[in-house]
Enzyme design. Structure first.
Site, PDB file in Angstrom:
ATOM      1  N   ARG A 101     -22.655  28.695  -5.047  1.00 63.79           N
ATOM      2  CA  ARG A 101     -22.942  30.031  -5.581  1.00 63.79           C
ATOM      3  C   ARG A 101     -24.027  29.868  -6.624  1.00 63.79           C
ATOM      4  O   ARG A 101     -23.844  29.168  -7.624  1.00 63.79           O
ATOM      5  CB  ARG A 101     -21.691  30.638  -6.216  1.00 63.79           C
ATOM      6  N   HIS A 128     -24.460  37.648   0.405  1.00 63.26           N
ATOM      7  CA  HIS A 128     -23.084  37.174   0.204  1.00 63.26           C
ATOM      8  C   HIS A 128     -22.402  37.141   1.580  1.00 63.26           C
ATOM      9  O   HIS A 128     -21.480  37.927   1.861  1.00 63.26           O
ATOM     10  CB  HIS A 128     -22.350  38.107  -0.761  1.00 63.26           C
ATOM     11  N   GLN A 131     -18.479  36.958   2.316  1.00 60.46           N
ATOM     12  CA  GLN A 131     -17.743  38.188   2.047  1.00 60.46           C
ATOM     13  C   GLN A 131     -17.778  39.117   3.256  1.00 60.46           C
ATOM     14  O   GLN A 131     -16.778  39.760   3.587  1.00 60.46           O
ATOM     15  CB  GLN A 131     -18.342  38.886   0.828  1.00 60.46           C
ATOM     16  N   ASP A 228     -19.503  48.433  -4.348  1.00 59.21           N
ATOM     17  CA  ASP A 228     -19.546  47.170  -5.088  1.00 59.21           C
ATOM     18  C   ASP A 228     -19.861  47.533  -6.534  1.00 59.21           C
ATOM     19  O   ASP A 228     -20.276  48.660  -6.827  1.00 59.21           O
ATOM     20  CB  ASP A 228     -20.645  46.273  -4.481  1.00 59.21           C
ATOM     21  N   CYS A 268     -15.525  44.234  -2.552  1.00 57.95           N
ATOM     22  CA  CYS A 268     -15.434  42.771  -2.603  1.00 57.95           C
ATOM     23  C   CYS A 268     -14.770  42.274  -3.881  1.00 57.95           C
ATOM     24  O   CYS A 268     -14.339  41.120  -3.937  1.00 57.95           O
ATOM     25  CB  CYS A 268     -16.826  42.163  -2.447  1.00 57.95           C
ATOM     26  N   ARG A 296     -10.861  36.324   2.828  1.00 57.21           N
ATOM     27  CA  ARG A 296     -11.906  35.351   2.456  1.00 57.21           C
ATOM     28  C   ARG A 296     -11.497  33.948   2.926  1.00 57.21           C
ATOM     29  O   ARG A 296     -12.305  33.190   3.458  1.00 57.21           O
ATOM     30  CB  ARG A 296     -12.103  35.331   0.928  1.00 57.21           C
TER      31      ARG A 296
HETATM   32  N1  NVA Z   1     -22.859  42.160  -6.185  1.00 58.38           N
HETATM   33  C1  NVA Z   1     -21.847  41.406  -6.918  1.00 58.38           C
HETATM   34  C2  NVA Z   1     -20.872  40.792  -5.976  1.00 58.38           C
HETATM   35  C3  NVA Z   1     -19.719  40.086  -6.647  1.00 58.38           C
HETATM   36  C4  NVA Z   1     -18.808  39.361  -5.677  1.00 58.38           C
HETATM   37  C5  NVA Z   1     -22.530  40.350  -7.767  1.00 58.38           C
HETATM   38  O1  NVA Z   1     -23.466  39.701  -7.288  1.00 58.38           O
HETATM   39  O2  NVA Z   1     -22.137  40.170  -8.906  1.00 58.38           O
END
Ligand code: NVA
Length: 311
Positions: A101, A128, A131, A228, A268, A296
């Protein structure tokens, strides 16, 4: 060369379906596949905060017979203390796969270019993809299986310019979904992402629709309504402006009423009640967010088994 999962279109529609099929199988029988028995290790490297990703990958890797080696990005300081390439060459001598990440997608691309083991995107600023696999699994779960996926109308509203927006467009199109994204001016998806999603949709029977300034139009007749956070990791400085700009896009019970009566709600997580979603929606009967969070693990186990077999 190992196979990597860096963005949603790294899996063809047939491969994505195979991964989802395995995920369903693994949900029914968590210990059915143990390709990491030994145990072999998988590195989990985090440059940004995490809860679900660390927990679901760790539990999933253990179920595959392996050892989840969590590497704290604050200690590793990838690209600062040593280069992405050097970090990769050290890790790939220790582990069977690397899950990362991080910030820019180019960092992940750089790792994949030199890695001797599969690299998996556990979220970047741009995508992502893990997800979206979990979300597709959740839609299948609530709609009677994988065959029900093509043709589902999935509406994503809010910050359509973020990683989730991009992954819904490309990953959803790959599954043959009708993906509708709605966000205000300034929060629209990247044109290249939309083009790529349209290209894929043309081969799967799905479609892509981008709407502006009308959340109700985006969710009309949707089977799945998704949002989100308005403030993604890294966007904290513009938080106040974002909350102001995106407030018409809150998923309220009234907005949910524009969707189909049996529509489900996904997010998510982490979720901010009273911002992108009303508490009555996320905590209400149409919310499938806890199934989504559980999925997940199943989806990521499936993708890991798939990539490990391709070597
Ligand atoms: N768009 C959010 C997703 C978190 C799982 C972020 O990047 O923080």
């Amino acid at each position: 060369m190992p196979r990597h999962f860096l963005r949603d279109d790294d899996l063809t529609p047939a491969e994505q379906r195979e991964v989802l099929r395995r995920a369903l199988e693994l949900r029914a029988e968590p210990f059915a596949r143990t390709p990491l028995a030994g145990p072999q290790s998988v590195a989990l490297l985090f440059d940004k905060p995490t809860l679900r990703t660390q927990a679901s990958f760790s539990a999933g890797i253990a179920e595959l017979g392996g050892f989840p080696m969590v590497v704290d990005g604050r200690l590793a300081q990838v690209g600062v203390r040593e280069s992405v390439a050097d970090v990769t060459r050290v890790l790939d001598r220790q582990v069977s796969a690397i899950v990362w990440r991080t910030f820019g997608q180019e960092r992940l691309d750089e790792m994949a270019a030199v890695s001797a083991v599969p690299v998996v995107n556990a979220l970047t600023d741009q995508f992502h993809p893990c997800q979206i696999l979990a979300d597709l699994l959740t839609v299948a779960q609530h709609r009677g299986g994988l065959d029900a996926l093509p043709g589902q109308r999935l509406a994503y509203v809010g910050d359509a310019a973020n990683n989730m927006g991009a992954s819904y467009l490309i990953g959803g199109a790959t599954a043959g979904l009708h993906v509708l994204v709605g966000g205000p001016e300034g929060y629209q998806p990247d044109a290249d992402v939309v083009r790529r999603a349209e290209e894929i949709a043309a081969t799967t029977g799905g479609s892509v629709t981008v709407t502006t300034d009308d959340p109700a139009a985006a969710v009309a007749d949707a089977d799945v309504v998704v949002t989100d956070t308005w403030v993604s990791m890294g966007d904290e400085e513009s938080a106040a402006q974002r909350v102001q700009d995106l407030s018409p896009y809150q998923v309220t019970p009234e907005l949910m009423d524009r969707a189909r009566p049996d529509a489900i709600f996904l997010h998510c997580l982490p979720a901010y009640r009273g911002k992108e979603v009303a508490a009555e929606v996320i905590d209400g009967p149409r919310s499938a967010v806890w199934d989504e969070a559980e999925n997940r693990r199943h989806a990521q186990k499936a993708v890991l088994t798939f990539l490990l077999e391709q070597r």
